[in-house]
Design an enzyme around this catalytic site. Sequence first.
Site, PDB file in Angstrom:
ATOM      1  N   PHE A  15       4.009  -5.176  15.814  1.00  0.00           N
ATOM      2  CA  PHE A  15       3.466  -5.382  17.165  1.00  0.00           C
ATOM      3  C   PHE A  15       4.567  -5.581  18.216  1.00  0.00           C
ATOM      4  CE2 PHE A  15       0.676  -7.474  13.994  1.00  0.00           C
ATOM      5  CZ  PHE A  15      -0.317  -6.515  13.965  1.00  0.00           C
ATOM      6  N   GLY A  17       6.317  -2.944  19.470  1.00  0.00           N
ATOM      7  CA  GLY A  17       6.452  -1.731  20.274  1.00  0.00           C
ATOM      8  C   GLY A  17       7.488  -0.748  19.761  1.00  0.00           C
ATOM      9  N   LYS A  18       7.835  -0.841  18.483  1.00  0.00           N
ATOM     10  CA  LYS A  18       8.849   0.059  17.938  1.00  0.00           C
ATOM     11  C   LYS A  18       8.413   1.520  18.057  1.00  0.00           C
ATOM     12  CE  LYS A  18       9.048  -1.946  13.864  1.00  0.00           C
ATOM     13  NZ  LYS A  18       8.130  -3.076  14.134  1.00  0.00           N
ATOM     14  N   SER A  19       7.185   1.805  17.653  1.00  0.00           N
ATOM     15  CA  SER A  19       6.714   3.195  17.680  1.00  0.00           C
ATOM     16  C   SER A  19       6.730   3.762  19.090  1.00  0.00           C
ATOM     17  CB  SER A  19       5.304   3.287  17.100  1.00  0.00           C
ATOM     18  OG  SER A  19       5.301   2.861  15.760  1.00  0.00           O
ATOM     19  N   GLU A  77       8.931   3.494  10.487  1.00  0.00           N
ATOM     20  CA  GLU A  77       8.517   2.723   9.299  1.00  0.00           C
ATOM     21  C   GLU A  77       9.430   2.990   8.101  1.00  0.00           C
ATOM     22  OE1 GLU A  77       6.242   0.523   9.720  1.00  0.00           O
ATOM     23  OE2 GLU A  77       4.766   1.234  11.165  1.00  0.00           O
ATOM     24  N   VAL A  78      10.729   2.945   8.364  1.00  0.00           N
ATOM     25  CA  VAL A  78      11.694   3.302   7.308  1.00  0.00           C
ATOM     26  C   VAL A  78      11.625   2.336   6.124  1.00  0.00           C
ATOM     27  CG1 VAL A  78      13.656   2.012   8.268  1.00  0.00           C
ATOM     28  CG2 VAL A  78      14.069   4.087   6.926  1.00  0.00           C
ATOM     29  N   GLN A  79      11.105   1.136   6.320  1.00  0.00           N
ATOM     30  CA  GLN A  79      11.052   0.171   5.204  1.00  0.00           C
ATOM     31  C   GLN A  79      10.179   0.665   4.056  1.00  0.00           C
ATOM     32  OE1 GLN A  79       9.575  -0.444   8.175  1.00  0.00           O
ATOM     33  NE2 GLN A  79       7.430  -0.829   7.698  1.00  0.00           N
TER      34      GLN A  79
END
Length: 180
Positions: A15, A17-19, A77-79
């Site tokens: 939540f 705002g990365k995307s 979402e590299v994790q």
Amino acid sequence: MSGKGRLVLYVGPMFAGKSSHLIKAASAHERVLALKPGFDTRDGAELVSRDGSHFAARSVRRWPSHSEDYSHIVLDEVQFMVSPHYEGDIVAELQSARLRGATVTVGGLDSDYRQEPFEIVSRLMQFADEIIHLEARCHVCNQPAQWTAKTHETGHLLETGDQELYEARCDEHWCLPEVP
Ligand SMILES: [Zn+2]
């Protein structure tokens, strides 16, 4: 294309705002390869942000062929790009793209809901030319929040979800989920 590229890493809790930042980066370039983990099936073949923006992306479980045709790679979402959900070493693959001259923009969670670092993101931080730490708003007090908390224990460390499962929390209000 040759010469040193650039790796920009957006990290923070859910939540934050990365995307949205990744979609802005993707939209600002031509010849963009946008990737998301095949593990994350929430939004189909798109990067989707909570502010309503979206960008066509490929869901992948291994590094795509012909990636060298693209001068800009965006990955969210590299994790989730770890075994057994991903076949390969995403850190080495992104570093290789950067070294051949691509601009690589990556988003991911820096820590899990237990406040433990995601190792893959920690490794990427070592190669990043720029790291942008984003904050969310604490679900309890609305102050800046750097942690992701889980609303109830499910027994899964890697698990996609939204507000039904996760909340952003500040230092004071972060806690482990209650075990039922
Ligand atoms: Zn708080």
